[in-house]
Design a protein around this motif. Structure first.
Motif, mmCIF file in Angstrom:
data_model
loop_
_atom_site.group_PDB
_atom_site.id
_atom_site.type_symbol
_atom_site.label_atom_id
_atom_site.label_comp_id
_atom_site.label_asym_id
_atom_site.label_seq_id
_atom_site.Cartn_x
_atom_site.Cartn_y
_atom_site.Cartn_z
ATOM 1 N N PHE A 292 26.870 88.173 -20.981
ATOM 2 C CA PHE A 292 27.280 89.383 -20.279
ATOM 3 C C PHE A 292 27.778 90.484 -21.217
ATOM 4 O O PHE A 292 28.153 91.563 -20.767
ATOM 5 C CB PHE A 292 28.362 89.062 -19.254
ATOM 6 C CG PHE A 292 27.889 88.155 -18.157
ATOM 7 C CD1 PHE A 292 26.907 88.568 -17.269
ATOM 8 C CD2 PHE A 292 28.405 86.878 -18.018
ATOM 9 C CE1 PHE A 292 26.452 87.738 -16.258
ATOM 10 C CE2 PHE A 292 27.950 86.037 -17.010
ATOM 11 C CZ PHE A 292 26.976 86.461 -16.130
ATOM 12 N N LYS A 293 27.738 90.204 -22.531
ATOM 13 C CA LYS A 293 28.176 91.193 -23.525
ATOM 14 C C LYS A 293 27.198 91.275 -24.692
ATOM 15 O O LYS A 293 27.586 91.445 -25.845
ATOM 16 C CB LYS A 293 29.581 90.841 -24.032
ATOM 17 C CG LYS A 293 30.647 90.822 -22.949
ATOM 18 C CD LYS A 293 32.007 90.428 -23.507
ATOM 19 C CE LYS A 293 33.071 90.394 -22.419
ATOM 20 N NZ LYS A 293 34.393 89.977 -22.944
ATOM 21 N N THR B 279 25.152 93.566 -25.574
ATOM 22 C CA THR B 279 25.085 94.850 -26.272
ATOM 23 C C THR B 279 26.139 94.942 -27.374
ATOM 24 O O THR B 279 26.019 95.793 -28.264
ATOM 25 C CB THR B 279 25.281 96.013 -25.285
ATOM 26 O OG1 THR B 279 26.520 95.829 -24.581
ATOM 27 C CG2 THR B 279 24.134 96.069 -24.283
ATOM 28 N N ARG C 102 24.042 89.462 -12.035
ATOM 29 C CA ARG C 102 24.408 90.146 -13.268
ATOM 30 C C ARG C 102 23.727 89.499 -14.472
ATOM 31 O O ARG C 102 23.365 90.181 -15.436
ATOM 32 C CB ARG C 102 25.928 90.151 -13.451
ATOM 33 C CG ARG C 102 26.655 91.040 -12.454
ATOM 34 C CD ARG C 102 28.135 91.190 -12.778
ATOM 35 N NE ARG C 102 28.883 89.954 -12.615
ATOM 36 C CZ ARG C 102 29.423 89.262 -13.608
ATOM 37 N NH1 ARG C 102 29.298 89.691 -14.859
ATOM 38 N NH2 ARG C 102 30.096 88.148 -13.359
ATOM 39 N N TYR C 103 23.528 88.206 -14.404
ATOM 40 C CA TYR C 103 22.841 87.475 -15.470
ATOM 41 C C TYR C 103 21.388 87.949 -15.606
ATOM 42 O O TYR C 103 20.915 88.237 -16.711
ATOM 43 C CB TYR C 103 22.899 85.990 -15.150
ATOM 44 C CG TYR C 103 22.103 85.089 -16.065
ATOM 45 C CD1 TYR C 103 22.541 84.817 -17.344
ATOM 46 C CD2 TYR C 103 20.932 84.481 -15.616
ATOM 47 C CE1 TYR C 103 21.828 83.965 -18.178
ATOM 48 C CE2 TYR C 103 20.217 83.635 -16.434
ATOM 49 C CZ TYR C 103 20.673 83.378 -17.719
ATOM 50 O OH TYR C 103 19.960 82.535 -18.535
ATOM 51 N N ALA D 58 21.331 91.310 -17.167
ATOM 52 C CA ALA D 58 21.596 91.258 -18.601
ATOM 53 C C ALA D 58 20.346 90.894 -19.387
ATOM 54 O O ALA D 58 20.062 91.473 -20.443
ATOM 55 C CB ALA D 58 22.716 90.256 -18.882
ATOM 56 N N GLY E 107 17.849 93.648 -19.798
ATOM 57 C CA GLY E 107 18.210 94.630 -20.804
ATOM 58 C C GLY E 107 17.757 94.291 -22.209
ATOM 59 O O GLY E 107 17.767 95.159 -23.089
#
Length: 288
Positions: free
Chosen positions: A139-140, A142, A172-173, A176, A179
């Motif tokens: 989830f992080k 970036t 949300r996964y 992610a 992205g």
């Protein structure tokens, strides 16, 4: 572009099970049962507890997942050369992918998993591709220099999503991963399926085809290309050491810019990753 040898490696020197055989085995395996506990997401500290067990985590089977071997054997699902191994665990699948010519960034949220992966990579011997193992939170991504600005050709999820959390966390996964996968790239995912009967002991959560199609749709930037039923090998107490699972291949939607001929970071081009004299693999049409 695909980067894989003519005859991909498979465990124990055997041909991977044919998909029809795996599907039949999954149906047969679904006749068993486990103690009655509702589907639920993992509690805090569960994975630290599992990694700290004397026998190791239950997904450490001392080999590769047969369905991933089958996928690599038949080709076309994992495309390269750049592959993201999501929640790499003990690192076996990352090594398998590199053995088959892919250049892999493998990450996990747990320090002990990263340590185990690096240890197994160190004794893996010569690889046709490469592996870099890092500590990261899906989830992080970036915030991670090795991943943040990169676009991968394939993201591989081997039994991660079914332990990711509640419905919102799963959505949300998927976002992610969207992205960090390029347009036209793939998500290859294996999870325990809803063919596991009640009573069921979770986590992991059981994932249905309908749920996957809901998550991987045009609105979220994906298109499901194929879904099949197979087996997930583990040491969670199932009969014969495996349980019914779902295998999903999805394509990242969006316009794909024309790319220059691929040359890996060590100067090995696509043609050099194939056996001598083999014709180039068919190029997959980018999703628009």
């Amino acid at each position: 572009l695909e980067a894989r040898p003519a005859a991909p490696c498979c465990p124990r020197g055997k041909r991977p099970p044919r998909r029809a055989e795996a599907a039949e085995a999954a149906r047969a395996s679904s006749r068993g049962g486990m103690p009655p506990v509702e589907d639920r997401d993992p509690g805090a500290g569960l994975f630290d507890q599992l990694y700290g067990a004397d026998e190791g985590p239950p997904w450490d089977i001392g080999s590769w997942q047969p369905e991933l071997c089958s996928s690599l054997w038949q080709g076309g699902e994992v495309i390269g050369p750049r592959v993201l191994d999501v929640g790499c665990g003990t690192g076996d699948n990352a090594v398998l992918l590199a053995m088959n010519g892919f250049h892999v960034i493998a990450f996990d949220f747990h320090e002990v998993a990263v340590k185990m992966s690096r240890e197994r990579l160190a004794v893996a011997g010569e690889l046709r591709g490469s592996v870099q193992v890092i500590l990261a939170d899906v989830f992080k991504l970036t915030d991670v220099p090795e991943i943040g600005g990169a676009k991968f050709d394939t993201a591989v999820d081997s039994a991660v999503m079914h332990c990711i959390g509640d419905d919102d966390a799963q959505a949300r996964y998927v976002a992610a991963l969207a992205g960090v996968v390029r347009p036209g790239g793939h998500l290859v995912l294996q999870a325990c399926s809803d063919r596991n009967p009640d009573p069921w002991e979770g986590p992991p959560r059981r994932i249905s085809e309908a749920r996957m199609r809901q998550l991987l749709c045009e609105d979220t930037g994906w298109r499901v290309d194929s879904v099949r039923h197979c087996l997930y090998e583990n040491r969670m107490g199932f009969k014969n050491g495996s349980c019914p699972a779902i295998w999903v291949v999805a394509t990242r939607l969006g316009e794909q810019p024309e790319a220059p001929p691929d040359v890996s970071h060590d100067g090995v081009g696509e043609c050099e990753l194939r056996s001598e004299g083999q014709e180039p693999p068919a190029k997959r049409r980018a999703a628009g």
